[in-house]
Enzyme design. Structure first.
Site, PDB file in Angstrom:
ATOM      1  N   ARG A   1     -14.951 -13.977   4.225  1.00  0.00           N
ATOM      2  CA  ARG A   1     -14.499 -13.182   2.974  1.00  0.00           C
ATOM      3  C   ARG A   1     -15.366 -13.562   1.801  1.00  0.00           C
ATOM      4  O   ARG A   1     -15.468 -13.043   0.639  1.00  0.00           O
ATOM      5  CB  ARG A   1     -13.124 -13.801   2.714  1.00  0.00           C
ATOM      6  CG  ARG A   1     -11.893 -12.779   2.694  1.00  0.00           C
ATOM      7  CD  ARG A   1     -11.786 -11.642   2.906  1.00  0.00           C
ATOM      8  NE  ARG A   1     -10.695 -11.107   2.331  1.00  0.00           N
ATOM      9  CZ  ARG A   1      -9.564 -10.536   3.166  1.00  0.00           C
ATOM     10  NH1 ARG A   1      -9.930 -10.668   4.302  1.00  0.00           N
ATOM     11  NH2 ARG A   1      -8.664 -10.052   2.491  1.00  0.00           N
TER      12      ARG A   1
ATOM     13  N   ARG B   1       3.579  -4.132   3.322  1.00  0.00           N
ATOM     14  CA  ARG B   1       3.215  -5.389   3.151  1.00  0.00           C
ATOM     15  C   ARG B   1       3.623  -6.103   1.651  1.00  0.00           C
ATOM     16  O   ARG B   1       3.308  -5.330   0.897  1.00  0.00           O
ATOM     17  CB  ARG B   1       1.486  -5.402   3.089  1.00  0.00           C
ATOM     18  CG  ARG B   1       1.003  -5.606   4.555  1.00  0.00           C
ATOM     19  CD  ARG B   1      -0.448  -5.528   4.847  1.00  0.00           C
ATOM     20  NE  ARG B   1      -1.079  -6.340   4.000  1.00  0.00           N
ATOM     21  CZ  ARG B   1      -2.387  -6.393   4.109  1.00  0.00           C
ATOM     22  NH1 ARG B   1      -3.012  -6.159   5.064  1.00  0.00           N
ATOM     23  NH2 ARG B   1      -2.949  -7.395   2.973  1.00  0.00           N
TER      24      ARG B   1
ATOM     25  N   LYS C   1     -10.268  -0.808   7.050  1.00  0.00           N
ATOM     26  CA  LYS C   1     -10.857  -1.692   7.897  1.00  0.00           C
ATOM     27  C   LYS C   1      -9.831  -2.073   9.068  1.00  0.00           C
ATOM     28  O   LYS C   1     -10.568  -2.146  10.239  1.00  0.00           O
ATOM     29  CB  LYS C   1     -11.284  -2.708   7.190  1.00  0.00           C
ATOM     30  CG  LYS C   1     -12.083  -3.999   7.659  1.00  0.00           C
ATOM     31  CD  LYS C   1     -12.772  -4.716   6.586  1.00  0.00           C
ATOM     32  CE  LYS C   1     -11.548  -5.091   5.227  1.00  0.00           C
ATOM     33  NZ  LYS C   1     -10.392  -6.065   6.058  1.00  0.00           N
TER      34      LYS C   1
ATOM     35  N   ARG D   1       0.587   2.518   2.489  1.00  0.00           N
ATOM     36  CA  ARG D   1       0.448   1.789   3.835  1.00  0.00           C
ATOM     37  C   ARG D   1       1.517   1.054   4.227  1.00  0.00           C
ATOM     38  O   ARG D   1       2.473   0.429   3.505  1.00  0.00           O
ATOM     39  CB  ARG D   1      -0.603   0.539   3.253  1.00  0.00           C
ATOM     40  CG  ARG D   1      -1.229  -0.125   4.408  1.00  0.00           C
ATOM     41  CD  ARG D   1      -2.683  -0.414   4.095  1.00  0.00           C
ATOM     42  NE  ARG D   1      -2.685  -1.739   3.410  1.00  0.00           N
ATOM     43  CZ  ARG D   1      -3.491  -2.557   3.259  1.00  0.00           C
ATOM     44  NH1 ARG D   1      -4.915  -2.405   3.913  1.00  0.00           N
ATOM     45  NH2 ARG D   1      -3.588  -3.636   2.595  1.00  0.00           N
TER      46      ARG D   1
ATOM     47  N   ARG E   1      -6.223  -8.389  -5.300  1.00  0.00           N
ATOM     48  CA  ARG E   1      -6.880  -8.244  -4.257  1.00  0.00           C
ATOM     49  C   ARG E   1      -8.141  -7.508  -4.579  1.00  0.00           C
ATOM     50  O   ARG E   1      -9.318  -7.950  -3.869  1.00  0.00           O
ATOM     51  CB  ARG E   1      -5.763  -7.777  -2.971  1.00  0.00           C
ATOM     52  CG  ARG E   1      -4.986  -8.970  -2.604  1.00  0.00           C
ATOM     53  CD  ARG E   1      -3.847  -8.187  -1.623  1.00  0.00           C
ATOM     54  NE  ARG E   1      -4.469  -7.767  -0.563  1.00  0.00           N
ATOM     55  CZ  ARG E   1      -4.126  -6.443  -0.101  1.00  0.00           C
ATOM     56  NH1 ARG E   1      -3.151  -5.858  -0.786  1.00  0.00           N
ATOM     57  NH2 ARG E   1      -4.708  -5.970   0.830  1.00  0.00           N
TER      58      ARG E   1
HETATM   59  P1  AMP Z   1      -5.844  -9.091   4.741  1.00  0.00           P
HETATM   60  O1  AMP Z   1      -4.883  -8.599   5.687  1.00  0.00           O
HETATM   61  O2  AMP Z   1      -7.361  -9.328   5.491  1.00  0.00           O
HETATM   62  O3  AMP Z   1      -6.075  -8.019   3.662  1.00  0.00           O
HETATM   63  O4  AMP Z   1      -5.685 -10.315   4.417  1.00  0.00           O
HETATM   64  C1  AMP Z   1      -4.503 -10.708   3.374  1.00  0.00           C
HETATM   65  C2  AMP Z   1      -4.718 -11.839   2.661  1.00  0.00           C
HETATM   66  O5  AMP Z   1      -4.904 -13.048   3.722  1.00  0.00           O
HETATM   67  C3  AMP Z   1      -5.758 -12.161   1.620  1.00  0.00           C
HETATM   68  O6  AMP Z   1      -5.602 -11.383   0.297  1.00  0.00           O
HETATM   69  C4  AMP Z   1      -5.910 -13.453   1.487  1.00  0.00           C
HETATM   70  O7  AMP Z   1      -5.009 -14.274   0.849  1.00  0.00           O
HETATM   71  C5  AMP Z   1      -5.529 -13.925   3.116  1.00  0.00           C
HETATM   72  N1  AMP Z   1      -7.034 -13.884   3.727  1.00  0.00           N
HETATM   73  C6  AMP Z   1      -7.380 -13.163   5.061  1.00  0.00           C
HETATM   74  N2  AMP Z   1      -8.280 -13.301   5.381  1.00  0.00           N
HETATM   75  C7  AMP Z   1      -8.941 -14.621   4.728  1.00  0.00           C
HETATM   76  C8  AMP Z   1     -10.145 -15.125   4.759  1.00  0.00           C
HETATM   77  N3  AMP Z   1     -11.100 -15.074   5.441  1.00  0.00           N
HETATM   78  N4  AMP Z   1     -10.360 -16.144   3.782  1.00  0.00           N
HETATM   79  C9  AMP Z   1      -9.174 -16.469   2.864  1.00  0.00           C
HETATM   80  N5  AMP Z   1      -8.226 -15.635   2.572  1.00  0.00           N
HETATM   81  C10 AMP Z   1      -7.962 -14.679   3.652  1.00  0.00           C
END
Ligand code: AMP
Length: 221
Positions: A88, A160, A13, A127, A171
């Site tokens: 989310r 990461r 994504k 990743r 996650r």
């Molecule tokens: P991502 O990079 O999109 O995989 O997000 C990494 C982490 O950021 C997630 O596991 C959440 O802890 C936090 N996060 C990102 N976007 C959101 C969102 N829209 N709502 C809540 N937590 C978020």
């Protein structure tokens, strides 16, 4: 256009959102990147989100909604955005719909990148991300030109911190319970588009662009 990218962690994504936004001249807004940058900078937002991210759980809706809606209402976003990682859950989706409705706007489509669970686990294990600009890489499917260096800014590529095995599991669980219901949310509103996420970055990117352009043409008719 206002486009949401939906997909599991590891679905590609983030990579596709960055690529498609560049190609279509849209602004890429990635909530996870904004939070990781805040942690790097050691600012107040970073302090508030760090513990949640380390555990692999969502940060509070209040914070996510506030940060993303502020970004979406900036002048550079008026021509259109790709939202990556937001909303989310249903609460965030409703907050987004309401905020856009107040400006006489609406989400055009939610593009769901579908990938098998087996492929997700494989992808998450290789990743890497640029510690400076957050550009995502994968050591097999989209390696950098120079080992451990970002093609775009030369920043150091790192794993990461939330890609550790136990955090990934959490996650994925959070994704299946909280985010998957959004597939129905957008489908019921006639806004869901689905794209097969398996294949090379270029192949999937091509499918996404074709799907978005088809949708855009339909709307212009
Ligand atoms: P991502 O990079 O999109 O995989 O997000 C990494 C982490 O950021 C997630 O596991 C959440 O802890 C936090 N996060 C990102 N976007 C959101 C969102 N829209 N709502 C809540 N937590 C978020």
């Amino acid at each position: 256009m206002y486009i949401i990218f939906l997909g599991a962690p590891g679905s590609g994504k983030g990579t596709q959102a960055a690529k498609v936004a560049r190609e279509l001249g849209l602004v890429h807004i990635a909530s996870g990147n904004m939070f990781r940058q805040a942690i790097e900078r050691g600012n107040d937002l970073g302090f508030k989100v760090k513990a949640h991210m380390e555990k692999g759980v969502l940060v509070t809706d209040e914070l996510a909604v506030q940060v993303v809606l502020k970004r979406v209402s900036a002048p550079d976003c008026h021509a259109g955005v790709i939202l990556d990682g937001f909303p989310r859950n249903q609460n965030q989706a409703e907050a987004l719909d309401e905020a856009l409705a107040r400006q006489n706007r609406a989400i055009d489509c939610a593009l769901y990148i579908k990938v098998s669970n087996e492929e997700l686990t494989k992808r998450l294990s290789g990743r890497l991300v640029c510690s400076n600009c957050q550009m995502p890489y994968h050591n097999q499917s989209s390696p950098p030109r120079i080992h451990d260096r970002c093609d775009h800014c030369g920043g150091e590529l790192v794993r990461r911190f939330d890609d550790a095995a136990e955090t990934v599991e959490k996650r994925l669980m959070v994704y299946f319970t909280e985010t998957v219901p959004l597939i129905d949310y957008y489908s019921q509103r006639g806004k869901l588009l689905e794209v097969a996420g398996e294949g090379s970055v270029a192949e999937v990117g091509g499918r996404i662009i074709t799907t978005i352009q088809r949708e855009r043409a339909k709307r212009l008719k």
